[in-house]
Structure formats: C-alpha cells, structure tokens
Design a protein around this motif. Structure first.
Motif, short mmCIF file in Angstrom:
data_model
loop_
_atom_site.label_atom_id
_atom_site.label_comp_id
_atom_site.label_asym_id
_atom_site.label_seq_id
_atom_site.Cartn_x
_atom_site.Cartn_y
_atom_site.Cartn_z
N ALA A 145 0.83 -1.21 0.00
CA ALA A 145 0.00 0.00 0.00
C ALA A 145 0.86 1.25 0.00
CB ALA A 145 -0.93 0.00 1.22
N ARG A 146 1.88 1.25 0.82
CA ARG A 146 2.73 2.44 0.96
C ARG A 146 3.45 2.77 -0.35
NH1 ARG A 146 5.57 0.52 4.86
NH2 ARG A 146 7.25 -0.29 3.59
N GLU A 147 3.89 1.76 -1.06
CA GLU A 147 4.71 1.98 -2.24
C GLU A 147 3.89 2.10 -3.52
OE1 GLU A 147 7.37 -1.33 -1.99
OE2 GLU A 147 8.11 -0.68 0.00
N SER A 148 2.58 1.89 -3.43
CA SER A 148 1.73 1.99 -4.61
C SER A 148 1.05 3.35 -4.66
CB SER A 148 0.67 0.88 -4.59
OG SER A 148 -0.36 1.21 -3.66
N HIS A 149 0.29 3.58 -5.72
CA HIS A 149 -0.53 4.78 -5.86
C HIS A 149 -1.95 4.52 -5.40
CE1 HIS A 149 -1.80 2.43 -9.33
NE2 HIS A 149 -2.90 3.16 -9.34
N CYS A 150 -2.26 3.30 -4.99
CA CYS A 150 -3.64 2.87 -4.77
C CYS A 150 -4.25 3.45 -3.50
CB CYS A 150 -3.72 1.35 -4.68
SG CYS A 150 -3.19 0.48 -6.16
N ASP A 151 -5.56 3.69 -3.55
CA ASP A 151 -6.33 3.85 -2.33
C ASP A 151 -6.53 2.46 -1.74
OD1 ASP A 151 -6.47 6.55 -2.64
OD2 ASP A 151 -8.60 6.64 -3.12
N VAL A 152 -6.67 2.41 -0.40
CA VAL A 152 -6.71 1.13 0.29
C VAL A 152 -7.95 1.05 1.17
CG1 VAL A 152 -5.42 -0.51 1.69
CG2 VAL A 152 -4.18 1.21 0.38
N ILE A 153 -8.75 0.04 0.97
CA ILE A 153 -9.94 -0.20 1.79
C ILE A 153 -9.56 -1.20 2.86
CG2 ILE A 153 -12.32 -1.04 1.80
CD1 ILE A 153 -12.15 -0.29 -1.35
#
Length: 419
Positions: free
Chosen positions: A276-284
C-alpha cells in the motif's frame, strides 16, 4: 497543485468531458489525475425552465501549469467557447463548464476571478470529486480540509460494482465459469458510469474453503485482462479494485495496474502495508473478526458495536502511521456481517457519520447480506432491501459496494432530485 472542476449537462456529456480534458492538456495544463465522474441534479436557481432539468456529469482534474490564474481563466473560457458554450441565462444547460477551484496557494478575490472558488465549501458535486483526489488537503484561506468540508454537506456516493469470480459466493452470483455473464456485467458497468469495479476471487461467506494466492490469481487474471482491454485509453473509465487478504495476490494486482486495494483482512500486516505504501492505490481496510467468516465469532454483546469498531479503527490508525501508510489513501469498511449479528449490523449502518468522524473516508458493503433476512424473509437476492438501505445511507457514505450498481445509481439520481 491546481484543481479544476468540469461539468456537462448538454449533448454527449461524457464525450464533452473527455474533449475538455484533452484540450486542457493541449493548452498549457499538465493533467496529472482525474477524479471519478459523478452524476448530480443541475442547480436551477429561481429562474429555471422545465427543460433545464438535465443532470450533470462532474469530475475534478488535478493539473500543473506555469501560467498565472488569469491566463488559466482565459484558457478555460476559450476552451468552453470552442466546445460550443454560448452566453445564456445563469444555470441554463451547457456542453461544458470549467471552473478554477484551487490554484496552488493563491487567494484571489476579484469581480471576474475568485480563488479558491466561492462555492467550493457548499457544493457536493465539487467536494466529492475533490475528496477522491486529495481528502486531506486544506483549502487556502478556509482552514478546513476537503474531507471536513464534505462532512458538512450530503456527500455524493461512488458506486462500486461487485464482480464475484467464485463458484461459491454467498450471493450466488459467481461469474468465474460464465464468461458471457462476466462480459455482460462489465459492459453494463462501463456504459452506465459505475465508478469502481471490485473483482473478488475467493468467497468470504461463512465456513468458505480458503484458497491459496496462486489459485486466486488464476481466477482473477483473465477477468482483469478483459476489463483492462475494454477501458484502455479512456481517461474516465471505471476504477479497478481487487478484493483480497493475500498480499501476494495484491502485489500482482498492483503490478497489473489497479486503483484500489480492498483488503478484507483490515490492512493488518506489514507485507500488505508495504504494498500500500509503495503503490498509488487507495486502500480499503475492512473490520472483521475472521476471514472467511466464522459464525461463532461475534462482537461482544455488552458493548456498542460502533464503539468496538471505532476502537479498532483508532488502533489500526496508529499501526498504519508506524508503517508510513498515507491516511489520505485509506478508506474504512466497518465489515457489515463480518462478526456482527443483525442488531450490530443495523447499529453500524445507523452510525455512518459517527464512524466518518474518525477522519477517514467510509465504504459500506451491505449488499444482499444475511442480516436483512430478519425483516425481508427468505427472498432470492434481497436487492430491493439493499437499495432501500443504500438510499438511506447516501449522504453519509463515500462508497457503496453493491451487486447491482446500475439500478442503485439510477435510483439515487432520482432520489437526489427530490431530497
């Protein structure tokens, strides 16, 4: 950063937005990100005409530009004119409307230019798209973040459509072995403007048999490839979400190019946090006591379900901070039906605004859940009950995850014209 608001309620609205975004890129604006597109009733004022009752498609665009705001204003007015916008009464329909919402730290109050935009704090059709780009951004001169402003208005929900790629989904809609049904669902979601499509390949129903990450990815990959091919090159395409608690699966999905990580495990391990930290994604991050659901595990009955979930959120926020996960990209799912009885699920649904007070966006996944059996009886799919709850939640929830998002989106638009 510069944020522009785009709207259209005349002609081919989605094509108008696409053309305007392309023209911005050709005229001195470096377009970085585009929000999901929402559909809302037109503002009509006191001089509205019956044929002005045409819903808008709205989005926000994050840009960079070296020009001065006044030059930027002249550019967007020229684009509006090129696209056929003509002078007319205030609130009359228009093929394109481009507003300068935020321009770096600029604060300008002049007759022909107000930055930040004067209506930014009152309009959900402005705040909702902005919130899905920069929820924690403080608006210059206003002292509040986009998220805080959105809490003060009835926010517009995004609709997340569920694609179950499982042979044993609790709702009985698994599409893993029916390519026709899968393609039909994906085409419908795209054509009707569903904002997010959530792909899941492992059932989390009570006592479901777990599968390993390799089998999960074997089910996911063909569907993701099919969807990616369908939306390729469209700047307004639905976002892609993958529903999994396996960090190995999510790692592959992020490399594939998804937009949302939907972690039913609650973002509770270092491997998932690192992705999550290294991606561009929003995280649910979903609250659950067990995945798959163990019917024997429930929230404690002697304490409020809302208090228990909020305590979990506060603890997890401390953990996420220690893992350097950006809170702006985290979305909470209270996990309706996951370790909650019917009373606890209803309590949580009635406290969505209180849960949002924790400072994070909120997703609710209530669709076809078994707690509705207590008041619906034994019906086939509980879609009508799901829709009723969705309308009750709209305004207090940022994302609604449902099996039939097309009907929900359509019903909510009608509801919004009255409420």
């Amino acid at each position: 950063m510069i944020f522009l608001g785009l709207g259209s309620n005349q002609g081919e609205r989605r094509d108008n937005l696409r053309e305007a975004i392309a023209k911005l890129g050709q005229n001195g604006f470096d377009v970085l990100r585009i929000s999901p597109v929402i559909e809302t009733p037109a503002m009509l004022g006191d001089n509205g005409e019956p044929d002005w009752v045409r819903p808008y498609l709205n989005c926000a665009v994050e840009c960079k530009s070296d020009c001065h705001p006044k030059e930027g204003l002249a550019t967007v007015k020229r684009i509006e004119s090129e696209m056929g916008r003509k002078p007319g009464p205030k609130w009359s329909p228009r093929p394109i409307d481009i507003d300068l919402l935020i321009w770096n730290l600029e604060r300008i109050q002049e007759p022909d230019l107000c930055i930040p935009h004067a209506g930014i704090s009152e309009r959900s059709f402005v705040l909702t798209p902005l919130q899905h780009l920069a929820p924690g951004m403080t608006v210059p001169g206003m002292g509040s973040s986009i998220f805080e402003m959105n809490q003060a208005v009835n926010c517009e929900p995004l609709w997340m459509g569920i694609i179950n790629l499982t042979p044993d989904s609790f709702s009985g809609d698994g599409k893993s072995f029916d390519s026709y049904k899968l393609e039909e669902a994906l085409d419908s979601f795209i054509q009707k403007g569903v904002q997010i499509v959530d792909f899941g390949a492992e059932s989390t129903r009570p006592n479901a048999k777990p599968i390993d990450p390799e089998e999960e990815w074997r089910r996911l990959e063909p569907a993701l490839k099919l969807f990616h091919e369908k939306i390729k090159g469209d700047p307004l395409a639905p976002r892609i979400s993958v529903d999994s608690y396996h960090w190995q699966t999510i790692g592959k999905a992020v490399d594939f190019g998804i937009d949302y990580i939907n972690d039913v495990g609650g973002l509770g391990n270092a491997e998932m946090c690192a992705i999550a930290r290294e991606s561009h994604c929003d995280v649910i991050a979903m609250h659950s006591l067990s995945v798959p659901v163990n019917p024997e595990l429930k929230l404690a009955k002697g304490e409020s379900a809302v208090t228990q979930v909020k305590t979990w959120i506060e603890k997890r926020m401390g953990y996420w901070s220690s893992q350097d996960v950006d809170p702006d990209r985290i979305i909470i799912d209270p996990g309706i039906g996951f370790g909650k009885d019917a009373l606890q699920s209803l309590e949580l649904l009635g406290a969505c605004q209180e849960i949002r007070d924790c400072g994070l966006r909120l997703l609710v996944g209530h669709s076809r859940k078994s707690f509705m059996r207590e008041f619906s009886g034994e019906v086939q799919n509980r879609d009508i009950e799901t829709l009723g709850i969705s309308l009750a939640l709209s305004g207090n929830v940022d994302i609604l995850r449902v099996h039939d998002p097309v009907s929900h989106k359509r019903a909510h638009l009608a509801y919004s014209h009255v409420c």
